[in-house]
Design a protein around this motif. Sequence first.
Motif, short mmCIF file in Angstrom:
data_model
loop_
_atom_site.label_atom_id
_atom_site.label_comp_id
_atom_site.label_asym_id
_atom_site.label_seq_id
_atom_site.Cartn_x
_atom_site.Cartn_y
_atom_site.Cartn_z
N ARG A 175 7.86 -2.82 -2.78
CA ARG A 175 7.20 -3.95 -3.43
C ARG A 175 8.05 -5.21 -3.35
O ARG A 175 7.53 -6.32 -3.14
N SER A 176 9.36 -5.04 -3.51
CA SER A 176 10.26 -6.20 -3.41
C SER A 176 10.25 -6.75 -1.98
O SER A 176 10.24 -7.96 -1.77
N ALA A 177 10.23 -5.84 -1.01
CA ALA A 177 10.18 -6.26 0.39
C ALA A 177 8.88 -7.00 0.68
O ALA A 177 8.87 -8.02 1.40
N ALA A 178 7.78 -6.52 0.10
CA ALA A 178 6.49 -7.19 0.31
C ALA A 178 6.52 -8.61 -0.25
O ALA A 178 5.99 -9.54 0.36
N ALA A 179 7.16 -8.79 -1.42
CA ALA A 179 7.25 -10.13 -2.02
C ALA A 179 8.07 -11.07 -1.14
O ALA A 179 7.71 -12.23 -0.93
N VAL A 180 9.18 -10.54 -0.60
CA VAL A 180 10.01 -11.35 0.30
C VAL A 180 9.22 -11.74 1.54
O VAL A 180 9.27 -12.89 2.01
N LEU A 181 8.48 -10.80 2.09
CA LEU A 181 7.71 -11.06 3.31
C LEU A 181 6.57 -12.03 3.06
O LEU A 181 6.27 -12.87 3.91
N ASP A 182 5.92 -11.94 1.91
CA ASP A 182 4.85 -12.89 1.59
C ASP A 182 5.40 -14.32 1.53
O ASP A 182 4.77 -15.26 2.04
N THR A 183 6.55 -14.47 0.90
CA THR A 183 7.17 -15.80 0.84
C THR A 183 7.56 -16.28 2.23
O THR A 183 7.38 -17.46 2.57
N TRP A 184 8.08 -15.35 3.03
CA TRP A 184 8.47 -15.72 4.40
C TRP A 184 7.26 -16.12 5.22
O TRP A 184 7.32 -17.04 6.04
N ALA A 185 6.12 -15.46 5.00
CA ALA A 185 4.90 -15.82 5.73
C ALA A 185 4.49 -17.25 5.42
O ALA A 185 4.06 -17.99 6.32
N GLU A 186 4.61 -17.66 4.15
CA GLU A 186 4.28 -19.03 3.77
C GLU A 186 5.23 -20.02 4.44
O GLU A 186 4.81 -21.08 4.94
N GLU A 218 0.83 -1.20 0.00
CA GLU A 218 0.00 0.00 0.00
C GLU A 218 0.86 1.26 0.00
O GLU A 218 0.56 2.23 -0.69
N ALA A 219 1.94 1.23 0.79
CA ALA A 219 2.82 2.40 0.85
C ALA A 219 3.47 2.65 -0.50
O ALA A 219 3.61 3.79 -0.94
N ALA A 220 3.87 1.57 -1.19
CA ALA A 220 4.48 1.72 -2.51
C ALA A 220 3.49 2.36 -3.48
O ALA A 220 3.86 3.22 -4.29
N ALA A 221 2.24 1.95 -3.40
CA ALA A 221 1.22 2.51 -4.29
C ALA A 221 1.01 3.99 -4.01
O ALA A 221 0.90 4.81 -4.92
N ARG A 222 0.99 4.36 -2.74
CA ARG A 222 0.77 5.76 -2.39
C ARG A 222 1.95 6.63 -2.80
O ARG A 222 1.78 7.74 -3.30
N LEU A 223 3.14 6.11 -2.59
CA LEU A 223 4.33 6.88 -2.97
C LEU A 223 4.41 7.02 -4.49
O LEU A 223 4.88 8.03 -5.01
N GLY A 224 3.93 5.98 -5.20
CA GLY A 224 3.96 6.04 -6.66
C GLY A 224 3.00 7.07 -7.22
O GLY A 224 3.16 7.54 -8.35
N LEU A 231 2.99 4.27 5.49
CA LEU A 231 3.29 2.97 6.10
C LEU A 231 2.41 2.68 7.30
O LEU A 231 2.52 1.63 7.91
N GLY A 232 1.57 3.61 7.67
CA GLY A 232 0.68 3.38 8.81
C GLY A 232 1.39 3.49 10.12
O GLY A 232 0.94 2.97 11.15
N GLY A 233 2.56 4.14 10.14
CA GLY A 233 3.33 4.22 11.38
C GLY A 233 2.87 5.35 12.28
O GLY A 233 3.18 5.38 13.45
N ARG A 234 2.15 6.31 11.74
CA ARG A 234 1.69 7.43 12.57
C ARG A 234 0.26 7.79 12.20
O ARG A 234 -0.17 7.53 11.10
N PRO A 239 9.39 2.98 -3.94
CA PRO A 239 8.25 2.09 -4.18
C PRO A 239 8.65 0.70 -4.64
O PRO A 239 8.09 -0.30 -4.19
N ASP A 240 9.66 0.62 -5.55
CA ASP A 240 10.12 -0.70 -6.01
C ASP A 240 10.72 -1.49 -4.86
O ASP A 240 10.52 -2.71 -4.76
N ALA A 241 11.48 -0.80 -3.98
CA ALA A 241 12.07 -1.49 -2.83
C ALA A 241 10.98 -2.01 -1.91
O ALA A 241 11.08 -3.13 -1.37
#
Length: 229
Positions: free
Chosen positions: A72-83, A28-34, A226-229, A68-70
């Motif tokens: 999205r890449s982090a999100a992909a890594v985290l999704d795989t890690w969740a599995e 979501e943060a990547a989309a907003r920054l884009g 990022l929903g941090g604040r 944003p690319d970073a």
Amino acid sequence: MAEFRGLGFDPVLGRPVAVTEAARRCTEAAARLGDSPVPGEIPEWAGPSARALTDRAEQAAAGLADLPDALRSAAAVLDTWAETLAAHLRHAEELDLRATAARRALLDAEDEVERAETEAQFSPSTAEVATARARLAERRTALDRILTEARELERAHTAEATRVADRLRALGDGVPLPEAPDFPTLATQLETFSAAGRELGVTVARTPVTPVTPPPGAVSAFANALGGR
């Protein structure tokens, strides 16, 4: 958080749901920054202040261009890690069930030895005592094997978490953005699911471009994304 009373320890630290949520926030943060607007050109009649402000905005936009690319890449890594984490958790739960049953069997074997030893005081035969003790030794060995398997799972889980952390860290190689925002809510979530998650805060605060000072409001906008604040 799962309780592993049969094993006596948690071999798989982390919660898949927390990892998935962190990945979603990154996407979501990547989309907003884009969607951030690109500074327009300043007309020739504009004064030095307007030109300086535009230059500053362009530098800030360049500093966030690769983020944003970073993310999205982090999100992909985290999704795989969740599995992976979910699979490890299922294995740990299966081991815990086996360990619980093995502990009950061990207690029964201990009681059997105690009864046999008591009866042996009034009988010259010690065959039942020997049988009971042999069965107790077998039950202890069975439990030890399960606990050993759980420790091996723990080591494998930790090693994989470290590899994921390295992948997240590699996404942010480069010069860190100055005045990187703090994301307390996200950081708290990441702390719940292993060392891998803790590297995400480093990843999202880096970009491989020349560092710039964001204009007023840029840091808070990024934190909100990022929903941090």
